[in-house]
Enzyme design. Structure first.
Site, PDB file in Angstrom:
ATOM      1  N   HIS A  50     -60.303 -33.443 -31.230  1.00 16.13           N
ATOM      2  CA  HIS A  50     -59.470 -32.500 -31.090  1.00 16.13           C
ATOM      3  C   HIS A  50     -58.403 -32.365 -32.336  1.00 16.13           C
ATOM      4  CE1 HIS A  50     -60.901 -31.163 -27.198  1.00 16.13           C
ATOM      5  NE2 HIS A  50     -61.315 -32.311 -27.009  1.00 16.13           N
TER       6      HIS A  50
ATOM      7  N   GLU B 291     -56.901 -29.883 -33.145  1.00 20.96           N
ATOM      8  CA  GLU B 291     -55.480 -28.970 -32.804  1.00 20.96           C
ATOM      9  C   GLU B 291     -54.544 -29.727 -32.229  1.00 20.96           C
ATOM     10  OE1 GLU B 291     -58.304 -29.306 -31.056  1.00 20.96           O
ATOM     11  OE2 GLU B 291     -58.057 -28.859 -28.912  1.00 20.96           O
TER      12      GLU B 291
ATOM     13  N   CYS C  24     -65.368 -30.249 -29.929  1.00 24.78           N
ATOM     14  CA  CYS C  24     -65.665 -30.931 -28.806  1.00 24.78           C
ATOM     15  C   CYS C  24     -66.745 -30.288 -28.068  1.00 24.78           C
ATOM     16  CB  CYS C  24     -64.591 -31.094 -27.762  1.00 24.78           C
ATOM     17  SG  CYS C  24     -64.690 -32.496 -26.665  1.00 24.78           S
TER      18      CYS C  24
HETATM   19  N1  GLN Z   1     -67.487 -31.509 -21.703  1.00 18.35           N
HETATM   20  C1  GLN Z   1     -67.750 -32.190 -22.982  1.00 18.35           C
HETATM   21  C2  GLN Z   1     -67.744 -33.903 -22.650  1.00 18.35           C
HETATM   22  O1  GLN Z   1     -67.184 -34.242 -21.867  1.00 18.35           O
HETATM   23  C3  GLN Z   1     -66.543 -31.662 -23.909  1.00 18.35           C
HETATM   24  C4  GLN Z   1     -65.229 -31.859 -23.473  1.00 18.35           C
HETATM   25  C5  GLN Z   1     -64.365 -31.299 -24.323  1.00 18.35           C
HETATM   26  O2  GLN Z   1     -64.702 -30.227 -24.959  1.00 18.35           O
HETATM   27  N2  GLN Z   1     -62.986 -31.627 -24.230  1.00 18.35           N
HETATM   28  O3  GLN Z   1     -68.044 -34.541 -23.686  1.00 18.35           O
END
Ligand code: GLN
Length: 538
Positions: free
Chosen positions: A511, A513, A385
């Site tokens: 994600h 994970e 992310c």
């Molecule tokens: N802040 C970034 C976004 O909103 C990444 C979010 C995250 O790492 N969960 O896109």
């Protein structure tokens, strides 16, 4: 096998928090599943936030995201990792959600003429949320973990609701209460009084626990068990010792040795003649405890003072490492402590790095420094992310020469907005539950590293973000060697980036994970660890 009606198991905690209610619930679930029953586990959280999505990880640890896009308590991650079955919105209930529903109903006029009160309106809503999962007809057992500690003011409506439910469900429900049996070093004794007091508090609310699970650093022994049984009105066999163990994955086996599943079945008038199959779990444990090799991985984040902030990532490392008979040692590196001068030192001896998800400015520079270093030195890199977004920014700045390229999350006026807000997010002002959340499909490029890791060309993964790779730069990146190898087929959103000319450089917008379990370690984590092992033997 299927039993009807659904059995409800309520798990409460006393004496202190952090006794491991989530792990005990997950372990019991595992044992019942091992006997062929279908099980789901639900968490009731007494705080007033509607969900933990708006909380800082320092407050609450990781925010776990379900397939259907609920932002939930990290215990749901344990439930999925143990049971290998997905949870949903219905598996996490908060006081915020309960009150929101009741107040909305009041405004609609649903209680017209009545005074709306904690009892019966709030407690009825809690009861409705508990029974929802059972009513799906999918589960033999619903295990409901009640967050907090008995005696807390906030927990009272929940305790009252489950007291009433027990009254309604009778023999189809039971109570498990977790307590602490502390060891006093000075007198060399285990002390049962806190447990007695805790049960007394529960009794004051009208609940007699059926089973006590006693967390302890030392074996309880028969005398202590007998004493607890006698003073707390439970049978001796229903006093279960929960001794500290090295790995949470050993807890189901400990609970089996203590006979937790047998007592549960007996108290619910079910036979324990069903055969228990924990073959896969046991072979996982054997591999976990006897690793043949070891890799060191740097986890770079800004919340590392509280390791629970990255719970699913560190557990995914354990699952993936075990697949390779490999212990994964995690070096927790604070992104704010990294700079161009100390980077070599900070990453010294690491076989790979993972740059964690996150929000906002803090620590960004350190993350970008670390990515530059591993990109240039051919060290395996996994970005999740925000970690992926940082990899894109780093590549734009240092390979493509896009000076001060950035994400508009941090620099709204950058000349090179390589990461930009998603179109659908532009008008959103409210913070709670408004990110792009939950599972979306991803098409994976044939022949790519990730395609090989997944061994398929499409998947679905869970998300939690507002920003995305800016597709207007897609060709520029491709020309310089960073390719989008995973794309959402409906929106064209870039889900995966890779640098082809590197041993293992992968960034994912989603994600992975959240989907790694003991039974199904996540393929990208498995492949990343493999790359780290290769790196080590170079
Ligand atoms: N802040 C970034 C976004 O909103 C990444 C979010 C995250 O790492 N969960 O896109």
């Amino acid at each position: 096998m299927s039993i009807s009606p659904t059995k409800y198991i309520f798990v409460t905690g006393g004496v202190t928090s952090s006794l491991g209610k989530g792990i005990i619930s997950a372990s019991l679930g595992k044992l019942l599943m091992g006997r062929g029953y279908s099980v789901t586990i639900q968490k009731l959280d007494p705080y007033i936030n509607v969900d933990p999505g708006t909380m800082n990880p320092y407050e609450h640890g990781e925010c776990y995201v379900t397939e259907d896009g609920a932002e939930t308590d990290l215990d749901l991650g344990h439930y999925e990792r143990f049971l290998n079955s997905p949870t949903s919105q219905a598996n996490n209930v908060t006081t915020g959600k309960i009150y929101q529903t009741v107040i909305n109903k009041e405004r609609e006029g649903a209680y017209l003429g009545k005074t709306v009160q904690i009892i019966p309106h709030i407690t009825d809503e809690i009861k409705r949320c508990i029974k929802l999962l059972g009513q799906t007809g999918k589960y033999d057992f619903v295990i409901t973990e009640i967050g907090g500690t008995v005696g807390d003011i906030e927990s009272l409506p929940y305790i009252e609701a489950v007291r009433q439910l027990k009254w309604e469900l009778g023999d189809d429900s039971l109570f498990i209460h977790l307590t602490l049996v502390p060891f006093l070093k000075a007198s060399g004794e285990l002390k049962t009084k806190p447990t007695q007091h805790s049960v007394k508090t529960l009794l004051e609310s009208g609940i007699q626990p059926d089973i006590l699970v006693c967390r302890t650093e030392h074996e309880l022994g028969v005398d202590i068990k007998r004493k607890i049984a006698l003073f707390c009105n439970v049978e001796k066999e229903a006093v279960i010792e929960s001794i500290d163990v090295e790995s949470i994955y050993e807890v189901p086996i400990k609970m089996l040795d203590e006979g937790l599943d047998k007592v549960v079945l007996k108290k619910l008038n079910l036979q324990d003649s069903t055969k228990l199959n924990l073959k896969h779990w046991n072979s996982f444990l054997k591999k976990l405890k006897n690793p043949k090799k070891k890799v060191s991985i740097g986890l770079i984040g800004k919340y590392i003072e509280l390791k629970d902030s990255y719970k699913s990532i560190s557990e995914a490392f354990i699952h993936a490492g075990t697949t390779h008979n490999c212990a994964v040692e995690v070096k927790w590196i604070h992104a704010e402590n990294i700079n161009s001068k100390n980077i070599k030192n900070q990453l010294n001896g690491l076989d790979g790095i993972l740059v964690a998800p996150g929000f906002g400015d803090r620590g960004i520079q350190g993350k970008i420094e670390a990515i530059k270093y591993v990109r240039e030195n051919n060290i395996p890199f996994f970005g999740i992310c925000l970690g992926m977004q940082c990899a894109v920014i780093e590549f734009a700045r240092n390979v493509m020469g896009f000076k001060n390229a950035h994400t508009t999350e941090i620099d709204a006026k950058t000349k090179f907005p390589v990461i930009d807000i998603m179109e659908k997010q532009k008008k959103i002002r409210k913070k709670g539950g408004t990110m792009r959340l939950g599972a979306y499909p991803c098409k994976i490029k044939n022949g790519s590293k990730t395609g090989k890791a997944y061994k398929k060309n499409s998947t679905t993964e869970r998300h939690r973000h507002r920003y995305e790779f800016n597709n207007s730069f897609l060709e520029d990146f491709k020309n310089m060697g960073m390719c989008a190898t995973g794309i959402n087929p409906d929106s064209n959103l870039v889900e995966i980036i890779e640098i082809e000319n590197h041993p293992w450089f992968v960034g994912v917008q989603f994600h992975p994970e959240y989907k790694s379990t003991v039974a199904k370690p996540h393929p990208l984590f498995v492949d990343f660890i493999k790359a780290c092992i290769n790196q080590k033997t170079l």
